[in-house]
Design a protein around this motif. Structure first.
Motif, short mmCIF file in Angstrom:
data_model
loop_
_atom_site.label_atom_id
_atom_site.label_comp_id
_atom_site.label_asym_id
_atom_site.label_seq_id
_atom_site.Cartn_x
_atom_site.Cartn_y
_atom_site.Cartn_z
N GLY A 116 80.00 24.70 -4.98
CA GLY A 116 79.44 25.80 -5.30
C GLY A 116 78.40 25.73 -6.53
N PHE A 117 77.37 26.53 -6.34
CA PHE A 117 76.51 26.38 -7.35
C PHE A 117 76.05 27.64 -8.02
N TYR A 118 75.92 27.75 -9.24
CA TYR A 118 75.12 28.76 -10.03
C TYR A 118 73.74 28.41 -9.91
N GLY A 129 69.21 12.29 0.69
CA GLY A 129 69.16 13.44 0.05
C GLY A 129 70.23 14.33 0.45
N PHE A 130 70.64 15.46 -0.28
CA PHE A 130 71.56 16.70 0.16
C PHE A 130 71.01 17.94 0.24
N THR A 131 71.56 18.87 0.57
CA THR A 131 71.09 20.29 1.02
C THR A 131 72.01 21.29 0.05
N VAL A 132 71.46 22.27 -0.26
CA VAL A 132 72.44 23.38 -0.72
C VAL A 132 71.82 24.66 -0.13
N ILE A 133 72.58 25.63 0.31
CA ILE A 133 72.44 27.04 1.02
C ILE A 133 71.80 27.82 0.04
N ALA A 134 70.50 28.38 -0.30
CA ALA A 134 70.33 29.19 -1.21
C ALA A 134 70.55 30.76 -1.10
N HIS A 135 70.82 31.48 -2.05
CA HIS A 135 71.37 32.87 -1.91
C HIS A 135 71.69 33.57 -0.65
N TYR A 193 75.38 20.38 5.65
CA TYR A 193 74.99 21.05 4.24
C TYR A 193 75.98 20.66 2.99
N THR A 194 75.54 20.43 1.73
CA THR A 194 76.53 19.94 0.88
C THR A 194 77.13 21.15 -0.03
N GLY A 195 76.25 22.10 -0.15
CA GLY A 195 76.89 23.16 -0.97
C GLY A 195 76.13 24.44 -0.80
N LEU A 196 76.64 25.48 -1.44
CA LEU A 196 76.14 26.85 -1.49
C LEU A 196 75.97 27.60 -2.55
N GLU A 197 74.85 28.47 -2.84
CA GLU A 197 74.94 29.14 -4.20
C GLU A 197 75.86 30.21 -4.31
N ILE A 198 76.65 30.38 -5.39
CA ILE A 198 77.63 31.62 -5.32
C ILE A 198 76.93 32.50 -6.14
N ILE A 199 76.06 32.17 -7.02
CA ILE A 199 75.29 33.36 -8.00
C ILE A 199 74.14 32.92 -8.03
N ASN A 200 73.10 33.84 -7.76
CA ASN A 200 71.58 33.39 -7.78
C ASN A 200 70.85 34.51 -8.89
N GLY A 201 70.26 33.93 -9.99
CA GLY A 201 69.67 34.66 -10.83
C GLY A 201 68.52 35.72 -10.65
N ASP A 202 67.76 35.10 -9.78
CA ASP A 202 66.79 36.00 -9.36
C ASP A 202 67.41 37.23 -8.60
N SER A 203 68.21 36.87 -7.68
CA SER A 203 68.48 38.20 -7.00
C SER A 203 69.51 39.09 -7.89
N VAL A 204 70.23 38.46 -8.85
CA VAL A 204 70.90 39.40 -9.73
C VAL A 204 69.90 40.23 -10.39
N ILE A 205 68.82 39.97 -10.87
CA ILE A 205 67.92 40.81 -11.46
C ILE A 205 67.08 41.75 -10.57
N ARG A 206 66.88 41.26 -9.23
CA ARG A 206 66.17 42.14 -8.48
C ARG A 206 66.77 43.14 -7.58
N GLU A 207 68.09 43.12 -7.42
CA GLU A 207 68.86 43.75 -6.54
C GLU A 207 69.58 44.84 -7.29
N ASN A 208 70.03 45.80 -6.55
CA ASN A 208 70.65 46.99 -6.97
C ASN A 208 69.93 47.73 -8.53
N PHE A 209 68.77 47.95 -8.02
CA PHE A 209 67.75 48.52 -8.97
C PHE A 209 68.22 49.78 -9.76
N LEU A 210 68.74 50.60 -9.19
CA LEU A 210 69.19 51.84 -9.81
C LEU A 210 70.58 51.55 -10.70
N ARG A 211 71.31 50.76 -10.40
CA ARG A 211 72.51 50.50 -11.17
C ARG A 211 72.04 49.66 -12.57
N HIS A 212 71.12 48.87 -12.13
CA HIS A 212 70.62 47.99 -13.30
C HIS A 212 69.53 48.78 -14.17
#
Ligand SMILES: [Zn+2]
Ligand SMILES: [Zn+2]
Length: 373
Positions: free
Chosen positions: A234-236, A151-157, A172-191
């Motif tokens: 790089g992974f979205y 197998g291979f591995t990707v570093i998450a968020h 490690y084979t890759g890393l996540e560039i954008i993570n949808g869950d953290s997009v929605i959960r972080e920066n609560f006030l701005r969002h």
């Protein structure tokens, strides 16, 4: 009494203003479409490649997700995805691995998200370990174990939620560039103004919440400099736990295959995982615009970019972390300027809820050795 009345009126006025503002924003939202003949899983592009679209990194009820695998597959089918990749938590998560197959016409693949000493590590395409020999809690050992099982591995968020602590760059084979869950959960006030819109126009709301992943991109370039011979990919990632309907249309991987996906599920799964492992894919925010048909490749002494889009966009080429070229062209041929790692990003230049600093498309790196190979 009078004060209460005034306050009530003020709140009503604010609410009315918000509704007008939100309605105006949503009404102006356009998703830009590609040519009708854009490549797909069933018909190849002029370069002979078949292009599959899917969502990577998500959770079902087998860990902390809110829907079953079958229900999520139906959401994916409605979003016209060719494949989805589950990454339920576990060491690995055997129940999730057992649920792979073709469901509602969607190729349902699974790996697992391992909680390891440095953070969260996604393991994909491995042969299952014996149940009494789960993957190690140590990040480097776990990566080696996944690798030894094919197998291979990707570093998450790496910079959100459970952050990654960088150390020796293991296998490690890759890393996540954008993570949808953290997009929605972080920066609560701005969002905050966009949360109610998740119910009205979900992809608009998600697009509005994506911030430029500058820190992660800078780290990626550092990692590429450290290990140019085997460039990190790089992974979205959607990392969907409950808002599947909102996130699936937005963050995609476009996988490029030499032949159409096999009718046999195990073969099709192997094709997709092999393409991901070798970097034969690109990440895109299709919720903003249809990104099918993009290509970034090496052709002898030149780099070629195809960005066959009728709407305004800008491609940038990065060489060893430095931007060396910017172009709004649909076809680009750029002579190699020396050894190192080259990568490409494309930005949408039409009016869009997507921030102009967020790469609409992120291509995987191309490494050129000192002797030009
Ligand atoms: Zn995680
Ligand atoms: Zn996750």
């Amino acid at each position: 009494m009078k004060f209460r009345k005034t306050l009530f009126r003020a709140v009503l006025a604010a609410l009315a203003l918000y509704i007008v503002w939100a309605g105006w924003q949503v009404a102006r939202f356009t998703r830009y479409e590609s040519a009708p003949a854009a490549p797909s899983a069933s018909s190849s592009a002029p370069d002979g490649l078949y292009e599959l679209q899917g969502a990577y990194h998500m959770h079902s009820r087998f860990s902390d997700g809110h829907k079953t695998v079958d229900e999520i597959a139906r959401v994916a089918a409605a979003a016209k995805l060719d494949f989805i990749i589950f990454t339920d938590h576990g060491k690995p998560n055997f129940a999730s691995l057992d649920a792979q197959g073709r469901k509602s016409g969607v190729l349902v693949l699974a790996g697992s998200e391992l909680s390891v000493s440095r953070g969260h590590l996604v393991a994909l395409a491995f042969d299952r370990p014996a149940p009494d020999h789960p993957f190690s809690q140590n990040a480097e050992i776990a990566a080696a174990e996944v690798h030894s099982l094919g197998g291979f591995t990707v570093i998450a968020h790496p910079y959100a939620k459970v952050r990654w602590s960088w150390g020796e760059l293991a296998d490690y084979t890759g890393l996540e560039i954008i993570n949808g869950d953290s997009v929605i959960r972080e920066n609560f006030l701005r969002h905050l103004p966009y949360y109610p819109l998740l119910l009205v126009k979900p992809s608009f709301a998600v697009l509005k919440m994506i911030d430029p992943p500058d820190v992660t991109l800078a780290k990626w370039d550092q990692l590429l400099a450290r290990r140019p011979e085997r460039p990190m990919l790089g992974f979205y990632s959607t990392d969907a736990h409950f808002l599947y309907r909102a996130i699936f249309p937005v963050l995609h991987l476009h996988v490029l295959l030499d032949s159409p996906p096999a009718a046999d599920f195990a073969d099709a799964r192997a094709q997709i995982f092999a393409a991901l492992r070798r970097g034969s894919f690109y990440s895109a925010i299709d919720g903003a615009a249809d990104a099918r048909g993009f290509r970034f490749r090496r052709d002898g002494p030149v780099l070629r970019v195809s960005a066959p889009f009728s709407f305004a966009h800008e491609t940038i080429i990065i060489h060893d972390g430095r931007v060396i070229h910017r172009s709004p062209a649909t076809e680009l041929a750029l002579p190699l300027t020396g050894p190192g790692v080259y990568r490409a990003e494309v930005f949408l230049r039409e009016r869009s809820p997507l921030d102009g600093g967020v790469p609409w498309i992120t291509a995987n790196p191309i490494s050129i050795e000192k002797d030009g190979r």
